[in-house]
Design an enzyme around this catalytic site. Structure first.
Site, PDB file in Angstrom:
ATOM      1  N   GLY A   1       0.829  -1.204   0.000  1.00 16.49           N
ATOM      2  CA  GLY A   1       0.000   0.000   0.000  1.00 16.49           C
ATOM      3  C   GLY A   1       0.866   1.258   0.000  1.00 16.49           C
ATOM      4  O   GLY A   1       0.662   2.182  -0.795  1.00 16.49           O
TER       5      GLY A   1
ATOM      6  N   ASP B   1       4.784  -9.791   6.240  1.00 13.29           N
ATOM      7  CA  ASP B   1       4.054 -10.818   5.478  1.00 13.29           C
ATOM      8  C   ASP B   1       4.871 -11.355   4.311  1.00 13.29           C
ATOM      9  O   ASP B   1       4.558 -12.410   3.773  1.00 13.29           O
ATOM     10  CB  ASP B   1       2.747 -10.230   4.923  1.00 13.29           C
ATOM     11  CG  ASP B   1       1.728  -9.957   6.007  1.00 13.29           C
ATOM     12  OD1 ASP B   1       2.020 -10.294   7.171  1.00 13.29           O
ATOM     13  OD2 ASP B   1       0.658  -9.409   5.697  1.00 13.29           O
TER      14      ASP B   1
ATOM     15  N   MET C   1       0.209 -13.829  11.592  1.00  9.84           N
ATOM     16  CA  MET C   1      -0.155 -12.813  10.595  1.00  9.84           C
ATOM     17  C   MET C   1       0.031 -13.339   9.185  1.00  9.84           C
ATOM     18  O   MET C   1       0.781 -14.285   8.944  1.00  9.84           O
ATOM     19  CB  MET C   1       0.690 -11.569  10.792  1.00  9.84           C
ATOM     20  CG  MET C   1       0.126 -10.657  11.837  1.00  9.84           C
ATOM     21  SD  MET C   1       0.900  -9.055  11.722  1.00  9.84           S
ATOM     22  CE  MET C   1       0.054  -8.219  13.045  1.00  9.84           C
TER      23      MET C   1
ATOM     24  N   ARG D   1      -2.198 -11.593   5.968  1.00  6.39           N
ATOM     25  CA  ARG D   1      -3.531 -11.184   5.531  1.00  6.39           C
ATOM     26  C   ARG D   1      -3.932 -11.923   4.260  1.00  6.39           C
ATOM     27  O   ARG D   1      -5.032 -12.413   4.135  1.00  6.39           O
ATOM     28  CB  ARG D   1      -3.445  -9.685   5.289  1.00  6.39           C
ATOM     29  CG  ARG D   1      -4.679  -9.028   4.873  1.00  6.39           C
ATOM     30  CD  ARG D   1      -4.373  -7.578   4.627  1.00  6.39           C
ATOM     31  NE  ARG D   1      -4.436  -6.788   5.845  1.00  6.39           N
ATOM     32  CZ  ARG D   1      -3.725  -5.701   6.067  1.00  6.39           C
ATOM     33  NH1 ARG D   1      -2.867  -5.286   5.166  1.00  6.39           N
ATOM     34  NH2 ARG D   1      -3.869  -5.033   7.173  1.00  6.39           N
TER      35      ARG D   1
ATOM     36  N   TYR E   1       0.615  -9.395  17.456  1.00  4.79           N
ATOM     37  CA  TYR E   1       1.450  -8.192  17.528  1.00  4.79           C
ATOM     38  C   TYR E   1       2.815  -8.473  18.145  1.00  4.79           C
ATOM     39  O   TYR E   1       3.743  -7.684  17.971  1.00  4.79           O
ATOM     40  CB  TYR E   1       0.704  -7.083  18.270  1.00  4.79           C
ATOM     41  CG  TYR E   1      -0.507  -6.631  17.477  1.00  4.79           C
ATOM     42  CD1 TYR E   1      -0.348  -5.931  16.294  1.00  4.79           C
ATOM     43  CD2 TYR E   1      -1.799  -6.967  17.870  1.00  4.79           C
ATOM     44  CE1 TYR E   1      -1.440  -5.557  15.521  1.00  4.79           C
ATOM     45  CE2 TYR E   1      -2.899  -6.591  17.114  1.00  4.79           C
ATOM     46  CZ  TYR E   1      -2.714  -5.889  15.937  1.00  4.79           C
ATOM     47  OH  TYR E   1      -3.784  -5.535  15.168  1.00  4.79           O
TER      48      TYR E   1
ATOM     49  N   ARG F   1       5.712  -8.808  15.619  1.00  3.97           N
ATOM     50  CA  ARG F   1       6.195  -7.671  14.831  1.00  3.97           C
ATOM     51  C   ARG F   1       6.635  -6.462  15.671  1.00  3.97           C
ATOM     52  O   ARG F   1       7.210  -5.523  15.131  1.00  3.97           O
ATOM     53  CB  ARG F   1       5.135  -7.245  13.815  1.00  3.97           C
ATOM     54  CG  ARG F   1       3.951  -6.516  14.394  1.00  3.97           C
ATOM     55  CD  ARG F   1       3.027  -6.015  13.301  1.00  3.97           C
ATOM     56  NE  ARG F   1       2.151  -5.003  13.814  1.00  3.97           N
ATOM     57  CZ  ARG F   1       1.123  -4.487  13.159  1.00  3.97           C
ATOM     58  NH1 ARG F   1       0.858  -4.907  11.937  1.00  3.97           N
ATOM     59  NH2 ARG F   1       0.381  -3.552  13.684  1.00  3.97           N
TER      60      ARG F   1
HETATM   61  N1  LIG Z   1      -3.055   2.415  -3.715  1.00  5.41           N
HETATM   62  C1  LIG Z   1      -2.643   3.386  -2.904  1.00  5.41           C
HETATM   63  N2  LIG Z   1      -2.345   4.606  -3.377  1.00  5.41           N
HETATM   64  C2  LIG Z   1      -1.931   5.603  -2.561  1.00  5.41           C
HETATM   65  N3  LIG Z   1      -1.726   5.426  -1.242  1.00  5.41           N
HETATM   66  C3  LIG Z   1      -2.007   4.224  -0.728  1.00  5.41           C
HETATM   67  C4  LIG Z   1      -2.481   3.141  -1.517  1.00  5.41           C
HETATM   68  N4  LIG Z   1      -2.674   2.068  -0.727  1.00  5.41           N
HETATM   69  C5  LIG Z   1      -2.325   2.474   0.512  1.00  5.41           C
HETATM   70  N5  LIG Z   1      -1.918   3.754   0.509  1.00  5.41           N
HETATM   71  C6  LIG Z   1      -1.425   4.500   1.667  1.00  5.41           C
HETATM   72  O1  LIG Z   1      -0.230   3.862   2.127  1.00  5.41           O
HETATM   73  C7  LIG Z   1      -0.197   3.820   3.546  1.00  5.41           C
HETATM   74  C8  LIG Z   1       0.041   2.421   4.035  1.00  5.41           C
HETATM   75  O2  LIG Z   1      -0.838   1.491   3.398  1.00  5.41           O
HETATM   76  P1  LIG Z   1      -1.298   0.147   4.131  1.00  5.41           P
HETATM   77  O3  LIG Z   1      -1.972   0.489   5.402  1.00  5.41           O
HETATM   78  O4  LIG Z   1      -2.021  -0.664   3.142  1.00  5.41           O
HETATM   79  O5  LIG Z   1       0.050  -0.542   4.575  1.00  5.41           O
HETATM   80  P2  LIG Z   1       1.186  -1.268   3.764  1.00  5.41           P
HETATM   81  O6  LIG Z   1       2.143  -0.274   3.245  1.00  5.41           O
HETATM   82  O7  LIG Z   1       0.597  -2.182   2.754  1.00  5.41           O
HETATM   83  O8  LIG Z   1       1.916  -2.045   4.918  1.00  5.41           O
HETATM   84  P3  LIG Z   1       1.428  -3.389   5.669  1.00  5.41           P
HETATM   85  O9  LIG Z   1       2.292  -4.465   5.097  1.00  5.41           O
HETATM   86  O10 LIG Z   1       1.707  -3.135   7.086  1.00  5.41           O
HETATM   87  O11 LIG Z   1      -0.029  -3.585   5.384  1.00  5.41           O
HETATM   88  C9  LIG Z   1      -1.481   4.410   4.026  1.00  5.41           C
HETATM   89  O12 LIG Z   1      -1.207   5.709   4.506  1.00  5.41           O
HETATM   90  C10 LIG Z   1      -2.396   4.416   2.828  1.00  5.41           C
HETATM   91  O13 LIG Z   1      -3.271   5.511   2.806  1.00  5.41           O
HETATM   92  O1  LIG Z   2      -3.594  -4.368  13.052  1.00  2.94           O
HETATM   93  P1  LIG Z   2      -2.880  -3.725  11.959  1.00  2.94           P
HETATM   94  O2  LIG Z   2      -1.890  -2.693  12.370  1.00  2.94           O
HETATM   95  O3  LIG Z   2      -3.782  -3.214  10.889  1.00  2.94           O
HETATM   96  O4  LIG Z   2      -1.966  -4.820  11.254  1.00  2.94           O
HETATM   97  C1  LIG Z   2      -2.389  -6.098  10.914  1.00  2.94           C
HETATM   98  C2  LIG Z   2      -1.890  -6.463   9.566  1.00  2.94           C
HETATM   99  O5  LIG Z   2      -0.517  -6.267   9.403  1.00  2.94           O
HETATM  100  C3  LIG Z   2      -0.005  -7.227   8.485  1.00  2.94           C
HETATM  101  O6  LIG Z   2       0.950  -8.000   9.117  1.00  2.94           O
HETATM  102  C4  LIG Z   2       0.634  -6.541   7.344  1.00  2.94           C
HETATM  103  O7  LIG Z   2       1.729  -5.836   7.834  1.00  2.94           O
HETATM  104  C5  LIG Z   2      -1.182  -8.099   8.079  1.00  2.94           C
HETATM  105  O8  LIG Z   2      -0.869  -9.441   7.901  1.00  2.94           O
HETATM  106  C6  LIG Z   2      -2.129  -7.876   9.221  1.00  2.94           C
HETATM  107  O9  LIG Z   2      -3.457  -8.101   8.846  1.00  2.94           O
HETATM  108 MG   LIG Z   3      -0.245  -4.069   2.764  1.00  8.65          MG
END
Ligand SMILES: Nc1ncnc2c1ncn2[C@@H]1O[C@H](COP(=O)(O)OP(=O)(O)OP(=O)(O)O)[C@@H](O)[C@H]1O
Ligand SMILES: O=P(O)(O)OC[C@H]1O[C@](O)(CO)[C@@H](O)[C@@H]1O
Ligand SMILES: [Mg+2]
Length: 529
Positions: free
Chosen positions: A272, A301, A344, A346, A452, A455
């Site tokens: 993300g 993950d 964890m 997802r 938690y 991590r």
């Molecule tokens: N497609 C996207 N375009 C722009 N910003 C995004 C997008 N997806 C997520 N974000 C932003 O990126 C940040 C982190 O996204 P997200 O919560 O999905 O975590 P992540 O980077 O995938 O890490 P994790 O592995 O912990 O889930 C958030 O602030 C979210 O608003």
């Molecule tokens: O509770 P939070 O902070 O959203 O994080 C949980 C998520 O973090 C992850 O480990 C991704 O970083 C997912 O597998 C899990 O669903």
């Molecule tokens: Mg993610």
């Protein structure tokens, strides 16, 4: 021939054709929750293949063309070429201020090239993306472009310091931001970015607090960073800067980057965050700003494409073993003991699979990529019953995204648009309890959810090294003038990759891979289908 960067829909069609032809199975139904994302374009489909892009061209390739391999390679190198500030600006590089060998404890980096010798990486240095040659599409984990599984070399750019740089270090303001969930090693990466920036001669380094939110929330000030500030932060888990999900719009973030006069942004996060980083990079380009956006992939993950592993994953697996070991001891000390550990993951089962493999204490490992049935012949419950009758105890490891089809669906999402999952661990506990009650066999069930705990700890030694190298390479990439890129390890070599390639699909466990087969061999579990 259409370019390999054609739309994801064409890609999916090609992949489906491919799956029919080569008998691959597509698990797209298990990734429907990704569609709830606000920017679904980059994260729509899942795939087993490591280099999806090469596969995607298949339906568009004329294999009778004697030059088909060359065409793929040309497309591939276009697709993997790194966006650079000079794509939109006309900048003259200057000799680097970074030297691989310091003269003093902290080289001041006063603008002089002090070491003219080797130690720099050439822009044409390459690492091979794939090192396996498959004999047949039916080989375990095969990724083939054509039915003969021909070998097609695919090269990506090597990471590291360049001899020429595109910024005057003393004029640079660099910012670091950590987004998404926590991950062991975030502080190691922050620390290393700061130390390396200083080595180039950068004086103005700031931390943006609590993820992307920190760019726009007036109550969150920039944290000044220096080697004194970051010296010991790697000794603790978490992020010195704080993390968050959700946040402001891309254009608001870019407005803030401009207002704060930031030249380099180091964005630590998962898929993300990388999608966000790439959108920020594009917006900066549109506005012709001399700002470089560099991603550092963070996810316990391990669901980022192309990379051997992401930092924090090893530590999470190590921590998960403590929970598994407790579940094992509980189960083995109880009469008809059953331990359940939920980990964890997802949308992928890497942590569960690796923790099961490394502990050697798991009888049943359940992951999102491999459907299973609970009831009836060949169901999990029947096997559990068999284990209790024959061994007297059993331990189950289940990934959080596994078996979601058993749970009632809600459309709830977190602040980033990620689907909120039902608790498969609790569900399993209830089903197992009910099953043994119904058959009149005593069972003592203990459920452990270390979510938690795996991590929120500091990085282990191998992750700390990985973080150190990633942090250094992120800075080298920024000074080299690249933007919209990320850095990772491919086949043990550190490389730079364009962000879209690593987030095109979330990486998942290939049920036809040797690793999953090894896991099955280790647990001894049957096919629950
Ligand atoms: N497609 C996207 N375009 C722009 N910003 C995004 C997008 N997806 C997520 N974000 C932003 O990126 C940040 C982190 O996204 P997200 O919560 O999905 O975590 P992540 O980077 O995938 O890490 P994790 O592995 O912990 O889930 C958030 O602030 C979210 O608003
Ligand atoms: O509770 P939070 O902070 O959203 O994080 C949980 C998520 O973090 C992850 O480990 C991704 O970083 C997912 O597998 C899990 O669903
Ligand atoms: Mg993610």
């Amino acid at each position: 021939m259409t370019s390999v960067s054609s739309s994801n829909n064409i890609a999916l069609v090609a992949l489906k054709k491919q799956s029919r032809h080569f008998k691959l199975q597509l698990p797209s139904f298990r990734f429907n929750h990704l569609k709830s994302r606000r920017f679904e374009g980059t994260l729509k489909h899942a795939s087993y293949v490591k280099d999806v892009s090469a596969i995607l061209t298949k339906s568009e390739i004329d294999f009778k063309d004697p030059n088909w391999k060359q065409r793929i390679q040309e497309d591939f190198s276009k697709q993997y070429s790194l966006p650079h500030l000079n794509d939109i600006l006309d900048l003259k590089p200057r000799p680097t201020t970074f030297t691989p060998k310091s003269r003093g404890p902290l080289d001041e980096g006063n603008g002089e090239l002090k070491d003219k010798g080797d130690g720099y990486v050439h822009d044409d240095d390459r690492a091979l993306l794939k090192v396996l040659k498959f004999a047949s599409p039916s080989s375990a984990g095969a990724e083939c472009i054509d039915p003969d599984c021909s070998w097609v070399e695919q090269w990506v750019q090597r990471a590291g310091p360049r001899k020429e740089i595109y910024y005057e270090p003393v004029e640079v303001k660099a910012a670091i931001v950590t987004c998404g969930g926590l991950c062991p090693g975030l502080n190691d990466v922050i620390r290393q970015i700061v130390l390396t920036l200083e080595k180039y001669g950068v004086k103005n380094i700031v931390g943006i607090q609590y993820g992307f939110r920190g760019f726009c929330d007036q109550s969150l000030r920039e944290l000044p960073l220096s080697h004194q500030v970051v010296q010991n932060i790697n000794l603790a888990g978490g992020s010195l800067l704080g993390v968050s999900r959700g946040g402001p719009s891309v254009s608001a973030i870019v407005d803030s980057i401009k207002a704060k006069a930031i030249d380099m942004v180091f964005v630590l996060g998962g898929n993300g965050t990388h999608a966000g980083a790439y959108a920020i990079h594009n917006e900066c380009r549109k506005r012709k700003m001399k700002v470089t956006i560099i991603g550092v992939p963070k996810t316990i993950d391990n669901d980022i494409q192309l990379m051997d592993k992401t930092f924090g994953f090893d530590t999470a697996v190590e921590e998960a073993q403590r929970a598994i070991n407790s579940a094992y001891i509980e189960a083995h000390s109880a009469y008809h003991g059953i331990g359940i550990v939920k980990l964890m993951g997802r949308s992928c089962g890497f942590i569960a699979m690796h923790a099961s493999l490394s502990s050697g204490q798991i009888d049943i490992c359940l992951i999102p990529e491999v459907p299973f049935k609970l009831e009836g012949p060949n169901g999990v419950l029947q096997h559990l019953e068999h284990l209790i009758r024959t061994n007297g105890s059993a331990v189950i490891c289940v990934a959080e995204g596994a078996g979601q089809e058993f749970l009632s669906k809600s459309n709830a999402t977190d602040a980033s648009g990620n689907a909120m999952l039902g608790d498969i661990g609790v569900y399993m506990q209830q089903q197992i309890k009910m099953h043994f009650k119904n058959i009149g066999l005593p069972a003592d069930i203990k459920y452990i959810d270390p979510t938690y705990m795996v991590r929120a700890c500091r990085a282990n030694a191998s992750d700390a090294i990985l973080c150190t190298l990633l942090g250094q390479n992120a800075v080298h990439g920024a000074f080299a003038g690249f933007s919209g890129i990320t850095t990772g390890v491919c086949n043990t070599h550190h490389v730079y990759l364009p962000i879209p390639e690593v987030i095109r699909f979330p990486k998942s466990v290939n049920p036809n891979s040797r690793m999953w087969h090894r896991c099955l061999t280790s647990t001894g579990q049957p096919d629950f289908q």
